[in-house]
Design a protein around this motif. Structure first.
Motif, PDB file in Angstrom:
ATOM      1  N   PHE A   1       0.833  -1.203   0.000  1.00  0.00           N
ATOM      2  CA  PHE A   1       0.000   0.000   0.000  1.00  0.00           C
ATOM      3  C   PHE A   1       0.868   1.255   0.000  1.00  0.00           C
ATOM      4  O   PHE A   1       0.525   2.248  -0.658  1.00  0.00           O
ATOM      5  CB  PHE A   1      -0.937  -0.009   1.215  1.00  0.00           C
ATOM      6  CG  PHE A   1      -2.061   0.966   1.098  1.00  0.00           C
ATOM      7  CD1 PHE A   1      -3.229   0.627   0.434  1.00  0.00           C
ATOM      8  CD2 PHE A   1      -1.962   2.232   1.641  1.00  0.00           C
ATOM      9  CE1 PHE A   1      -4.279   1.531   0.305  1.00  0.00           C
ATOM     10  CE2 PHE A   1      -2.997   3.151   1.525  1.00  0.00           C
ATOM     11  CZ  PHE A   1      -4.163   2.795   0.853  1.00  0.00           C
ATOM     12  N   ALA A   2       1.994   1.221   0.712  1.00  0.00           N
ATOM     13  CA  ALA A   2       2.897   2.380   0.752  1.00  0.00           C
ATOM     14  C   ALA A   2       3.409   2.727  -0.654  1.00  0.00           C
ATOM     15  O   ALA A   2       3.511   3.907  -1.010  1.00  0.00           O
ATOM     16  CB  ALA A   2       4.060   2.121   1.703  1.00  0.00           C
TER      17      ALA A   2
ATOM     18  N   PRO B   1       2.440   8.152  -5.696  1.00  0.00           N
ATOM     19  CA  PRO B   1       2.563   8.187  -7.155  1.00  0.00           C
ATOM     20  C   PRO B   1       3.997   8.390  -7.655  1.00  0.00           C
ATOM     21  O   PRO B   1       4.300   7.984  -8.781  1.00  0.00           O
ATOM     22  CB  PRO B   1       1.672   9.364  -7.571  1.00  0.00           C
ATOM     23  CG  PRO B   1       0.718   9.535  -6.444  1.00  0.00           C
ATOM     24  CD  PRO B   1       1.460   9.126  -5.202  1.00  0.00           C
ATOM     25  N   ALA B   2       4.869   8.973  -6.844  1.00  0.00           N
ATOM     26  CA  ALA B   2       6.264   9.136  -7.260  1.00  0.00           C
ATOM     27  C   ALA B   2       6.932   7.780  -7.495  1.00  0.00           C
ATOM     28  O   ALA B   2       7.919   7.684  -8.227  1.00  0.00           O
ATOM     29  CB  ALA B   2       7.039   9.934  -6.213  1.00  0.00           C
ATOM     30  N   ARG B   3       6.364   6.713  -6.912  1.00  0.00           N
ATOM     31  CA  ARG B   3       6.925   5.363  -7.072  1.00  0.00           C
ATOM     32  C   ARG B   3       6.278   4.580  -8.213  1.00  0.00           C
ATOM     33  O   ARG B   3       6.727   3.477  -8.536  1.00  0.00           O
ATOM     34  CB  ARG B   3       6.784   4.593  -5.758  1.00  0.00           C
ATOM     35  CG  ARG B   3       7.537   5.322  -4.635  1.00  0.00           C
ATOM     36  CD  ARG B   3       8.033   4.489  -3.544  1.00  0.00           C
ATOM     37  NE  ARG B   3       8.825   3.354  -3.957  1.00  0.00           N
ATOM     38  CZ  ARG B   3       9.026   2.305  -3.152  1.00  0.00           C
ATOM     39  NH1 ARG B   3       8.502   2.268  -1.946  1.00  0.00           N
ATOM     40  NH2 ARG B   3       9.766   1.287  -3.569  1.00  0.00           N
ATOM     41  N   HIS B   4       5.263   5.128  -8.843  1.00  0.00           N
ATOM     42  CA  HIS B   4       4.555   4.400  -9.899  1.00  0.00           C
ATOM     43  C   HIS B   4       5.430   4.037 -11.104  1.00  0.00           C
ATOM     44  O   HIS B   4       5.205   2.975 -11.705  1.00  0.00           O
ATOM     45  CB  HIS B   4       3.306   5.148 -10.330  1.00  0.00           C
ATOM     46  CG  HIS B   4       2.239   5.145  -9.281  1.00  0.00           C
ATOM     47  ND1 HIS B   4       0.989   5.689  -9.503  1.00  0.00           N
ATOM     48  CD2 HIS B   4       2.210   4.669  -8.004  1.00  0.00           C
ATOM     49  CE1 HIS B   4       0.256   5.542  -8.401  1.00  0.00           C
ATOM     50  NE2 HIS B   4       0.979   4.934  -7.485  1.00  0.00           N
ATOM     51  N   PRO B   5       6.451   4.846 -11.488  1.00  0.00           N
ATOM     52  CA  PRO B   5       7.317   4.398 -12.585  1.00  0.00           C
ATOM     53  C   PRO B   5       8.020   3.063 -12.272  1.00  0.00           C
ATOM     54  O   PRO B   5       8.287   2.288 -13.184  1.00  0.00           O
ATOM     55  CB  PRO B   5       8.333   5.532 -12.743  1.00  0.00           C
ATOM     56  CG  PRO B   5       7.618   6.738 -12.233  1.00  0.00           C
ATOM     57  CD  PRO B   5       6.765   6.232 -11.085  1.00  0.00           C
TER      58      PRO B   5
ATOM     59  N   PRO C   1       2.093  11.822  -2.041  1.00  0.00           N
ATOM     60  CA  PRO C   1       1.387  10.626  -1.576  1.00  0.00           C
ATOM     61  C   PRO C   1      -0.088  10.953  -1.340  1.00  0.00           C
ATOM     62  O   PRO C   1      -0.419  12.029  -0.857  1.00  0.00           O
ATOM     63  CB  PRO C   1       2.098  10.275  -0.275  1.00  0.00           C
ATOM     64  CG  PRO C   1       3.494  10.796  -0.469  1.00  0.00           C
ATOM     65  CD  PRO C   1       3.289  12.079  -1.255  1.00  0.00           C
ATOM     66  N   VAL C   2      -0.959  10.034  -1.744  1.00  0.00           N
ATOM     67  CA  VAL C   2      -2.393  10.247  -1.589  1.00  0.00           C
ATOM     68  C   VAL C   2      -2.849   9.689  -0.246  1.00  0.00           C
ATOM     69  O   VAL C   2      -2.244   8.765   0.292  1.00  0.00           O
ATOM     70  CB  VAL C   2      -3.187   9.633  -2.756  1.00  0.00           C
ATOM     71  CG1 VAL C   2      -2.804  10.300  -4.060  1.00  0.00           C
ATOM     72  CG2 VAL C   2      -2.992   8.128  -2.842  1.00  0.00           C
TER      73      VAL C   2
ATOM     74  N   PHE D   1      -3.399  13.372  -8.472  1.00  0.00           N
ATOM     75  CA  PHE D   1      -1.974  13.435  -8.787  1.00  0.00           C
ATOM     76  C   PHE D   1      -1.839  13.467 -10.304  1.00  0.00           C
ATOM     77  O   PHE D   1      -2.712  12.985 -11.033  1.00  0.00           O
ATOM     78  CB  PHE D   1      -1.189  12.273  -8.170  1.00  0.00           C
ATOM     79  CG  PHE D   1      -1.662  10.905  -8.560  1.00  0.00           C
ATOM     80  CD1 PHE D   1      -1.101  10.235  -9.646  1.00  0.00           C
ATOM     81  CD2 PHE D   1      -2.669  10.261  -7.842  1.00  0.00           C
ATOM     82  CE1 PHE D   1      -1.533   8.961 -10.001  1.00  0.00           C
ATOM     83  CE2 PHE D   1      -3.100   8.989  -8.191  1.00  0.00           C
ATOM     84  CZ  PHE D   1      -2.527   8.341  -9.270  1.00  0.00           C
ATOM     85  N   THR D   2      -0.757  14.062 -10.787  1.00  0.00           N
ATOM     86  CA  THR D   2      -0.531  14.199 -12.227  1.00  0.00           C
ATOM     87  C   THR D   2       0.780  13.524 -12.584  1.00  0.00           C
ATOM     88  O   THR D   2       1.801  13.746 -11.932  1.00  0.00           O
ATOM     89  CB  THR D   2      -0.501  15.683 -12.641  1.00  0.00           C
ATOM     90  OG1 THR D   2      -1.750  16.285 -12.262  1.00  0.00           O
ATOM     91  CG2 THR D   2      -0.299  15.836 -14.137  1.00  0.00           C
TER      92      THR D   2
END
Length: 157
Positions: free
Chosen positions: A19-20, A25-29, A45-46, A53-54
């Motif tokens: 979940f973390a 979103p900075a970790r999505h790549p 982070p949401v 987030f964009t």
């Protein structure tokens, strides 16, 4: 044909670890199995349904673009999801009459009894209303979702 794809995998990480990664979103790549997510453009982070987030993105249809997503599900350690809801810049001009939107990406997390987590990723396009955009669905394939779950396990572990 169903309007969703579901992929399930056991991941060697706790629901909280997974979940973390998903809520940042900075970790999505790190976890993108389709190779379209380039990096975070805005947002952090949401922490709740409705957060946005964009992301900087790239695909074969639009080349480089930015997409804003809205969090649609948020249950810490259990469930998180988002829906792309807006395109930035000249991206809409490149789409002509096509109106994107209506997809959701949701991750369901369940402890599996061995210290890990069973993760189910659901890619749902049942809310896509524009016929032109719908004709592109599913844009992602099952292999992309499976690769995302593989990468998610490595990022969270």
């Amino acid at each position: 044909m169903s309007d969703q794809l579901r992929v399930r995998r056991d991941v060697d990480a706790t629901p909280e670890q997974i979940f973390a990664v998903l809520s940042d979103p900075a970790r999505h790549p790190e976890i993108d199995g389709a190779g379209m997510v380039l990096g975070l453009a805005a947002g952090g982070p949401v922490s709740a349904v409705g957060d946005t987030f964009t992301m900087n993105m790239n695909n074969s249809i639009l080349d480089d673009y930015q997409v804003t997503s809205r969090v649609t599900a948020f249950e810490p350690g259990r469930r998180i999801g988002w829906s792309p809801c807006g395109l930035a810049g000249d991206t809409l001009d490149r789409l002509g009459d096509m109106k994107p939107g209506g997809q959701t990406f949701t991750f369901e997390l369940e402890p599996n009894g061995s210290g890990g987590t069973t993760v189910t990723q659901v890619y749902d396009w049942s809310g896509v209303e524009d016929p032109q955009f719908r004709s592109l669905m599913p844009f992602l394939k099952e292999k992309h979702l499976a690769e995302t779950l593989e990468k998610l396990g490595k990022a969270a572990g």
